[in-house]
Design a protein around this motif. Structure first.
Motif, PDB file in Angstrom:
ATOM      1  N   ILE A  26       0.949  -1.559   0.375  1.00  0.00           N
ATOM      2  CA  ILE A  26       0.050  -0.210   0.016  1.00  0.00           C
ATOM      3  C   ILE A  26       0.247   1.449   0.135  1.00  0.00           C
ATOM      4  O   ILE A  26       0.728   2.436  -0.686  1.00  0.00           O
ATOM      5  CB  ILE A  26      -1.001  -0.052   1.542  1.00  0.00           C
ATOM      6  N   GLN A  27       1.779   1.333   0.511  1.00  0.00           N
ATOM      7  CA  GLN A  27       2.840   2.257   0.569  1.00  0.00           C
ATOM      8  C   GLN A  27       4.022   1.576   0.324  1.00  0.00           C
ATOM      9  O   GLN A  27       4.446   0.874   0.729  1.00  0.00           O
ATOM     10  CB  GLN A  27       2.840   3.312   2.278  1.00  0.00           C
ATOM     11  N   PRO A  28       5.307   2.555   0.334  1.00  0.00           N
ATOM     12  CA  PRO A  28       5.107   4.536   0.397  1.00  0.00           C
ATOM     13  C   PRO A  28       4.550   5.023  -1.127  1.00  0.00           C
ATOM     14  O   PRO A  28       3.824   3.763  -2.004  1.00  0.00           O
ATOM     15  CB  PRO A  28       6.239   4.638   0.087  1.00  0.00           C
ATOM     16  N   ASN A  29       3.744   6.001  -0.987  1.00  0.00           N
ATOM     17  CA  ASN A  29       3.017   6.162  -1.821  1.00  0.00           C
ATOM     18  C   ASN A  29       3.129   7.411  -2.888  1.00  0.00           C
ATOM     19  O   ASN A  29       4.193   8.023  -3.300  1.00  0.00           O
ATOM     20  CB  ASN A  29       1.596   7.021  -0.811  1.00  0.00           C
ATOM     21  N   THR A  30       2.785   7.432  -3.908  1.00  0.00           N
ATOM     22  CA  THR A  30       2.980   8.123  -5.382  1.00  0.00           C
ATOM     23  C   THR A  30       3.188   9.335  -4.591  1.00  0.00           C
ATOM     24  O   THR A  30       2.039   9.794  -3.965  1.00  0.00           O
ATOM     25  CB  THR A  30       2.385   7.608  -6.569  1.00  0.00           C
ATOM     26  N   LEU A  31       3.614  10.780  -5.084  1.00  0.00           N
ATOM     27  CA  LEU A  31       3.166  12.034  -5.196  1.00  0.00           C
ATOM     28  C   LEU A  31       3.783  12.388  -6.147  1.00  0.00           C
ATOM     29  O   LEU A  31       3.977  13.643  -6.024  1.00  0.00           O
ATOM     30  CB  LEU A  31       4.583  12.270  -3.461  1.00  0.00           C
ATOM     31  N   SER A  32       4.236  11.876  -6.580  1.00  0.00           N
ATOM     32  CA  SER A  32       4.174  12.432  -8.613  1.00  0.00           C
ATOM     33  C   SER A  32       3.366  12.783  -8.605  1.00  0.00           C
ATOM     34  O   SER A  32       2.915  11.111  -9.640  1.00  0.00           O
ATOM     35  CB  SER A  32       6.158  11.777  -9.307  1.00  0.00           C
ATOM     36  N   ASP A  33       3.657  14.145 -10.502  1.00  0.00           N
ATOM     37  CA  ASP A  33       1.779  12.960 -11.134  1.00  0.00           C
ATOM     38  C   ASP A  33       2.434  12.657 -11.991  1.00  0.00           C
ATOM     39  O   ASP A  33       3.679  12.456 -12.564  1.00  0.00           O
ATOM     40  CB  ASP A  33       1.449  15.068 -11.191  1.00  0.00           C
ATOM     41  N   VAL A  34       1.644  12.125 -13.380  1.00  0.00           N
ATOM     42  CA  VAL A  34       1.678  12.072 -14.719  1.00  0.00           C
ATOM     43  C   VAL A  34       3.100  12.118 -15.599  1.00  0.00           C
ATOM     44  O   VAL A  34       3.251  12.002 -15.954  1.00  0.00           O
ATOM     45  CB  VAL A  34       0.499  11.447 -15.146  1.00  0.00           C
ATOM     46  N   ASN A  35       2.578  13.341 -15.032  1.00  0.00           N
ATOM     47  CA  ASN A  35       3.695  14.624 -15.836  1.00  0.00           C
ATOM     48  C   ASN A  35       5.336  14.381 -15.405  1.00  0.00           C
ATOM     49  O   ASN A  35       6.506  15.018 -15.884  1.00  0.00           O
ATOM     50  CB  ASN A  35       3.808  15.891 -15.999  1.00  0.00           C
ATOM     51  N   GLY A  36       5.194  13.777 -13.987  1.00  0.00           N
ATOM     52  CA  GLY A  36       6.723  13.787 -13.138  1.00  0.00           C
ATOM     53  C   GLY A  36       6.917  14.420 -12.181  1.00  0.00           C
ATOM     54  O   GLY A  36       7.711  15.054 -11.163  1.00  0.00           O
ATOM     55  N   GLN A  37       5.796  15.622 -12.226  1.00  0.00           N
ATOM     56  CA  GLN A  37       6.021  16.875 -11.190  1.00  0.00           C
ATOM     57  C   GLN A  37       5.860  16.154  -9.658  1.00  0.00           C
ATOM     58  O   GLN A  37       4.847  15.603  -9.936  1.00  0.00           O
ATOM     59  CB  GLN A  37       5.143  17.754 -11.792  1.00  0.00           C
ATOM     60  N   PHE A  38       6.642  16.545  -9.056  1.00  0.00           N
ATOM     61  CA  PHE A  38       6.407  16.625  -7.950  1.00  0.00           C
ATOM     62  C   PHE A  38       6.575  17.339  -6.496  1.00  0.00           C
ATOM     63  O   PHE A  38       7.343  18.744  -7.158  1.00  0.00           O
ATOM     64  CB  PHE A  38       6.604  15.224  -7.214  1.00  0.00           C
TER      65      PHE A  38
END
Length: 755
Positions: A328-340
């Motif tokens: 379940i984690q660590p959780n994705t924190l970047s967007d589909v465009n690669g920005q975070f």
């Protein structure tokens, strides 16, 4: 002329098809065994796990789950308690099994009746009308006659609400909903909801609590047009406007009567509304709930198939649910465009194909979760490490406990260090070793909260009158220094190797031979008076962290042989272990995280997790086998109280997963796994490059818990440990078990674990 049919042939064909269909239906996949309700509610005052049952995707940004409290607190850190009977809505972010409540962003709740009354919509529910599978959750809201269904993609939540025929079709989107506003100095700094058109709203909120200044942006679309809107802030209606700003922002929405379910899809982003919209358009552009639901479950099945096991229904439920919880984690924190959003609140850009993660409960997860990832999540491990390094680049040192991109400094030690060291020493591709080394080294030299390295260097231990939690910090920092020394050695930095190896011996400076325990000293070198090895500490004001002197005595994973010698050898060490597992005396003030007791052993919290495996270092592997089998069979169940303590972002589960396979990393960064008592007749680890490592157990039963012999690839294997490098080559490990300890197996000095 009518055709002539042979009735017997038709009957035979029908029976064959029926049997074939029946056999197909019985062929369960790993995802079918997962029970997300395990660990969601205590029974008779026990700790349960603090898990949530709602929908999420593997390592996803979104955890779409019901909240059974208006303001979840410490006892309901995931937002859900199986013992509750009311639901206040479905929020999009949750923590899995932690000891502190946080997140609960963007709450959505369907209801009917008057659109706005000033009261929070809430409904009763029953577990008989509730279901959960990986990637899917369903419940009937009894008070409103609404059937609620939830599913997710990595960055989006998808709701399907079926209202009772003829009823009002209302919905509230609540940006005020949160954890208990009296904890962690909680405050909503700013929030906004904007009505874009009849099918769309968007907004954000900025929250400070356990993590500071969390920015959560959302973009929501509806399958049907909104016919009436009421926007409020702190209970005050904002008329004649399509936007509301404030700190208690909510939107009450009404839809026309319709026989079709209302679909709501919401994209999240830590960066911007524009990115939230892009995430939604990329991951869920259509309106087919069943398609997204099936895709989520297929994604889970793909991940869960990385380890397959053969066992009883109950064993497989516990195992695959545990594996599910570790993913379940660590959780994705970047967007589909690669920005975070970086730790300094700037927007950063990833290279193509990379993912930035957060939710690093490192004090818990470095012990077993991250070593498990190096076996079955190698490519993600590189992204995990690079995510840790990203904080160092802008913040100056590595994370302690990172949440939504911000360090909350919860817990002690610098346990990103063993995670990074382990990944580098196991040659995980995609990690810049020199960059990793500099981050690890500087994070071990620059003083920060609970890590005053000037004090560490001056005294060779942490004096309690200068740094509270001194014994636990001394022991844990000594281990982190050992990890750094090994990384320096690997990179041929010999002077640094000697320097940090010396620091890794500082634990010896707080060992009191008069009591045979590690104890606190002051800055004059005096032992603190009134020492009680049963006295618990919490998170400050005591030399021990969430434990006592008994539980922390065993924390020298870098030098167990030295610890054995320190107390007088194998027999004395084994006798102390025996006492640890049998003395039932408890302090009048047990820490809230202490649970799952076997004597002083407390499986409900992490400092005890490696201790059952220490018998093998002293030539008594049968006792390791006895206690690991006991813990697996008695302290893990399929009930809502299925864990002996907080699940802690996968650590409680990872202990079970690895132990059930038959081994565990006492030292999480040396690539050595100590044998315990394997649980399954067969387990298969899917490795990279189409390789497999198969573990078979002969005479496997609840009574046959003791190893009689072991073979590796058909040849006798005489050691009571196995190395990571051996597993990753693939092969077959076969245990032969029996109901009584073997008098000779694994007891020879040469068979004992290497360090």
């Amino acid at each position: 002329m009518r055709p002539h049919y042979n009735g017997r042939i038709l009957l035979s064909c029908y029976c064959f098809l029926l049997i074939s269909f029946s056999l197909y239906a019985q062929q369960k996949q790993p995802v079918d065994y997962v029970n997300p309700f395990i660990g969601t509610g205590a029974v008779n005052g026990s700790l349960s796990g603090n898990n949530f049952p709602g929908a999420t995707s593997p390592f996803g940004m979104v955890q779409l789950s019901p909240d059974t409290r208006a303001e979840p607190g410490w006892s309901t850190a995931s937002g859900y308690d199986y013992n509750d009977d009311k639901i206040y809505g479905f929020s999009h972010t949750h923590l899995s099994g932690t000891g502190a409540a946080e997140l609960f962003d963007i709450l959505v709740m369907p209801f009917n009746g008057e659109l706005y009354t000033g009261k929070q919509p809430v409904s009763s529910f029953s577990h008989t009308d509730e279901r959960a599978r990986p990637g899917y959750y369903q419940v009937r809201l009894k008070d409103y006659g609404v059937n609620a269904e939830l599913t997710t993609t990595t960055r989006t939540g998808f709701h399907q609400y079926t209202y009772a025929a003829g009823s009002d079709r209302n919905l509230v989107i609540d940006l005020m909903h949160s954890a208990d506003k009296g904890s962690w100095s909680f405050r909503i700094t700013q929030a906004q909801i904007r009505v874009v058109d009849a099918y769309t709203i968007e907004g954000y909120r900025i929250v400070s609590s356990w993590a500071k200044l969390r920015k959560v942006y959302f973009y929501a679309r509806f399958s049907q047009p909104v016919i009436k809107t009421v926007l409020t802030d702190g209970g005050h209606v904002k008329n004649a406007t399509n936007v509301v700003n404030g700190t208690g922002v909510k939107a009450y929405l009404q839809f026309k009567n319709d026989t079709q379910p209302l679909l709501v899809k919401i994209g999240l982003s830590p960066v911007s509304i524009t990115n939230a919209k892009a995430n939604l358009q990329a991951e869920n552009p259509g309106w087919n709930f069943e398609t997204i639901k099936q895709a989520a479950m297929q994604n889970w099945n793909k991940e869960l198939q990385k380890i397959t096991v053969t066992g009883t229904e109950q064993q497989q439920q516990i195992f695959y649910t545990a594996l599910y919880h570790t993913f379940i984690q660590p959780n994705t924190l970047s967007d589909v465009n690669g920005q975070f959003m970086a730790a300094n609140f700037t927007t950063q850009q990833l290279p193509a194909g990379k993912t930035h993660y957060s939710t690093f409960s490192l004090w818990d997860t470095y012990r077993a979760v991250h070593p498990l990832y190096t076996l079955v999540q190698r490519s993600r491990t590189a992204d995990f490490v690079n995510s840790l390094l990203a904080q160092y680049e802008v913040y100056g040192y590595l994370p302690i406990w990172q949440l939504w991109g911000q360090d909350n400094y919860c817990m002690i030690g610098n346990h990103a260090i063993p995670v990074i060291t382990d990944a580098v020493l196991k040659n995980i591709p995609g990690i810049n070793k020199e960059k990793a080394y500099q981050a690890v080294k500087q994070s071990s030299l620059q003083s920060h909260l609970n890590a005053p390295f000037d004090v560490w260097e001056k005294y060779g231990y942490m004096p309690e009158n200068i740094q509270t939690q001194s014994v636990s910090i001394t022991l844990e920092m000594a281990y982190d220094d050992w990890c750094l020394a090994q990384l320096a050695k690997h990179l041929h930095k010999n002077e640094d190797y000697r320097y940090f190896l010396k620091r890794s011996q500082f634990y010896k400076n707080i060992f009191n031979p008069a009591t045979n325990f590690f104890q606190a000293k002051d800055d004059k070198g005096n032992w603190l008076p009134d020492f009680d090895p049963f006295q618990y500490g919490a998170n400050g004001g005591n030399p021990f962290t969430e434990g006592n002197a008994w539980q922390y005595f065993w924390y020298v994973p870098q030098n167990i042989k030295g610890l054995i010698e320190m107390v007088g050898g194998d027999k004395t060490f084994t006798a102390k272990l025996d006492s640890f597992f049998t003395i039932d005396k408890q302090s009048d003030h047990i820490n809230n995280n202490a649970s799952g007791f076997i004597g002083q052993y407390a499986h409900g919290n992490e400092p005890s997790h490696h201790v059952a495996y220490l018998y093998s270092y002293a030539g008594m592997p049968a006792k390791t086998q006895y206690y690991t089998a006991k813990i697996m069979r008695e302290l893990y169940t399929t009930t809502s109280a299925g864990y002996a303590g907080n699940e802690d972002c996968g650590q409680m589960s990872a202990w079970y997963v690895l132990s059930a396979l038959g081994f565990y990393p006492v030292n999480p960064a040396n690539g050595v796994y100590i044998f315990g008592s394997p649980l399954f007749a067969q387990a298969t680890i899917q490795l990279e490059g189409q390789k497999k490592f198969i573990i078979k157990t002969k005479k496997q039963s609840d009574k046959d818990i003791y190893i009689q012999s072991v073979t590796l690839n058909g040849k006798p294997y005489l050691y009571n440990y196995i190395q990571h490098s051996t597993i990753e080559k693939g092969g077959e490990l076969v245990f032969t078990m029996g109901p009584m300890p073997d008098a000779n197996w694994g007891r020879d000095v040469l068979a004992r674990p290497m360090e």
